[in-house]
Motif scaffolding. Structure first.
Motif, PDB file in Angstrom:
ATOM      1  N   PRO A   5      37.701  51.101  25.726  1.00  0.00           N
ATOM      2  CA  PRO A   5      39.115  51.109  25.326  1.00  0.00           C
ATOM      3  C   PRO A   5      39.826  49.813  25.727  1.00  0.00           C
ATOM      4  O   PRO A   5      40.185  49.636  26.887  1.00  0.00           O
ATOM      5  N   CYS A   6      40.041  48.939  24.773  1.00  0.00           N
ATOM      6  CA  CYS A   6      40.863  47.758  25.049  1.00  0.00           C
ATOM      7  C   CYS A   6      42.314  48.240  25.154  1.00  0.00           C
ATOM      8  O   CYS A   6      42.780  48.971  24.291  1.00  0.00           O
ATOM      9  N   PRO A   7      43.016  47.853  26.224  1.00  0.00           N
ATOM     10  CA  PRO A   7      44.391  48.352  26.396  1.00  0.00           C
ATOM     11  C   PRO A   7      45.322  47.926  25.258  1.00  0.00           C
ATOM     12  O   PRO A   7      46.388  48.504  25.096  1.00  0.00           O
ATOM     13  N   TRP A   8      44.921  46.923  24.480  1.00  0.00           N
ATOM     14  CA  TRP A   8      45.766  46.495  23.359  1.00  0.00           C
ATOM     15  C   TRP A   8      45.206  46.954  22.020  1.00  0.00           C
ATOM     16  O   TRP A   8      45.944  47.457  21.194  1.00  0.00           O
ATOM     17  N   CYS A   9      43.912  46.766  21.797  1.00  0.00           N
ATOM     18  CA  CYS A   9      43.338  47.016  20.463  1.00  0.00           C
ATOM     19  C   CYS A   9      42.832  48.440  20.299  1.00  0.00           C
ATOM     20  O   CYS A   9      42.477  48.835  19.187  1.00  0.00           O
ATOM     21  N   GLY A  10      42.748  49.190  21.394  1.00  0.00           N
ATOM     22  CA  GLY A  10      42.197  50.530  21.295  1.00  0.00           C
ATOM     23  C   GLY A  10      40.685  50.505  21.441  1.00  0.00           C
ATOM     24  O   GLY A  10      40.104  49.479  21.779  1.00  0.00           O
ATOM     25  N   ASN A  58      36.157  41.696  29.095  1.00  0.00           N
ATOM     26  CA  ASN A  58      36.945  40.804  28.249  1.00  0.00           C
ATOM     27  C   ASN A  58      36.701  41.170  26.791  1.00  0.00           C
ATOM     28  O   ASN A  58      35.550  41.278  26.357  1.00  0.00           O
ATOM     29  N   HIS A  59      37.780  41.351  26.053  1.00  0.00           N
ATOM     30  CA  HIS A  59      37.635  41.725  24.633  1.00  0.00           C
ATOM     31  C   HIS A  59      37.393  40.447  23.817  1.00  0.00           C
ATOM     32  O   HIS A  59      38.266  39.965  23.099  1.00  0.00           O
ATOM     33  N   GLN A  60      36.173  39.953  23.945  1.00  0.00           N
ATOM     34  CA  GLN A  60      35.831  38.626  23.455  1.00  0.00           C
ATOM     35  C   GLN A  60      35.988  38.466  21.939  1.00  0.00           C
ATOM     36  O   GLN A  60      36.492  37.456  21.469  1.00  0.00           O
ATOM     37  N   GLY A  62      37.806  40.254  20.070  1.00  0.00           N
ATOM     38  CA  GLY A  62      39.083  40.814  19.633  1.00  0.00           C
ATOM     39  C   GLY A  62      40.227  39.985  20.156  1.00  0.00           C
ATOM     40  O   GLY A  62      40.320  38.789  19.860  1.00  0.00           O
ATOM     41  N   CYS A  63      41.063  40.605  21.003  1.00  0.00           N
ATOM     42  CA  CYS A  63      42.264  39.914  21.470  1.00  0.00           C
ATOM     43  C   CYS A  63      41.984  38.931  22.602  1.00  0.00           C
ATOM     44  O   CYS A  63      42.867  38.212  23.029  1.00  0.00           O
ATOM     45  N   ARG A  64      40.737  38.913  23.108  1.00  0.00           N
ATOM     46  CA  ARG A  64      40.289  37.952  24.119  1.00  0.00           C
ATOM     47  C   ARG A  64      41.028  38.103  25.448  1.00  0.00           C
ATOM     48  O   ARG A  64      41.161  37.153  26.202  1.00  0.00           O
TER      49      ARG A  64
HETATM   50 ZN   LIG Z   1      41.632  43.780  22.531  1.00  0.00          ZN
END
Ligand SMILES: [Zn+2]
Lengths: 89, 195
Positions: A5-10, A58-60, A62-64
């Motif tokens: 679960p990315c806190p921003w992208c889900g 790290n959401h590499q 995605g939003c990084r």
């Molecule tokens: Zn993200």
């Protein structure tokens, strides 16, 4: 495949993420005062927990952004009861 | 003196994309040379507000949200990062506008027009085509008009933009050096729609 679960992208596939290891490893307040042994410990020694582990991802692809996740290393269950602030620190 | 001319990253795949298009079903083409500027600024700062006024719309603050003006599309890329897309030739002007509005505050404005090119996918089969290489739920109820997402498509990092959900239309932003690979992958994935 884990859904992380990315806190921003889900929730996204594990393949979009880069693992950052143990969370909350703090940089020595006075690096000059640290002995070689302690410096090596800071650089290279990490917990290898069996069970619930707090770790950085790290959401590499995605939003990084870096964020913190609590995961059970035996089941890959990820706990969602943390506040946004605790996760995005 | 030799005359300078620009070549878009997919100039060698123009025929491939055109040949993979099926009238009324799917259309693939490159949208080349758009102006693209990356902006980073604290969304709660006065600078963010000044930038909103300067470009004519507030910076979108929801993940995956896209704001539009007559000239611009503003894509949410992160909690303090946006990608602004404008017409060809507009990068310098856009960069100047943003830099002026940012003023002395902490942030950055970078022309990244050469970073990615765009593949436009339109037609009723576009969603199905993208779904072959993308793990995101692209159904209209979860990926609607004016939504964007950074993700992997056929293992390549892309920014997906849903331009229209009724007449399905997507833009795929792909790094220039990955563009030919992605065009070839799209052509292969689209092969089954050719009768
Ligand atoms: Zn993200």
């Amino acid at each position: 495949m884990m859904l992380i679960p990315c806190p921003w992208c889900g929730p996204r596939n594990e393949t979009e993420f880069h693992y950052g290891g143990q969370a909350d490893v703090s940089y020595p307040a006075d690096p000059q005062a640290v002995s070689d042994v302690d410096w090596a410990r800071f650089l290279f020694f990490r917990a290898n927990t069996k069970g619930i582990f707090t770790e950085r991802w790290n959401h590499q692809a995605g939003c990084r952004r870096w964020f913190t996740v609590r995961r059970d290393t035996t089941t890959n269950e990820i706990f969602h009861d943390d506040s946004h602030e605790a996760v995005t620190r | 003196m030799a005359e300078l001319h620009g070549e878009s990253p997919l100039v060698t795949r123009a025929e491939t994309l055109a040949g993979s298009s099926v009238p009324g079903v799917l259309h693939l083409s490159e949208v080349a040379f758009t102006a693209q500027v990356t902006l980073r600024v604290d969304p709660k700062s006065p600078a963010a507000e000044r930038i909103g006024t300067a470009v004519g719309t507030m910076l979108p603050n929801q993940p995956g949200q896209v704001a539009r003006t007559e000239r611009l599309q503003i894509l949410w890329m992160g909690p303090d990062e946006w990608l602004l897309i404008g017409p060809e030739g507009g990068a310098e002007q856009l960069q100047a506008t943003l830099t002026e509005a940012l003023g002395e505050e902490h942030g950055s404005v970078v022309d990244v027009s050469g970073h990615r090119t765009i593949v436009e996918v339109t037609g009723p089969k576009s969603r199905e085509l993208l779904a072959k290489g993308c793990a995101l739920d692209l159904h209209r109820r979860s990926f609607a008009s004016d939504q964007c997402a950074q993700t992997l498509l056929a293992r390549t990092g892309v920014v997906l933009l849903c331009r229209d959900v009724e007449q399905p239309s997507f833009w795929i932003f792909v790094r220039s050096s990955f563009a030919r690979y992605l065009a070839d992958w799209l052509a292969d994935a689209a092969a089954e729609y050719r009768v």
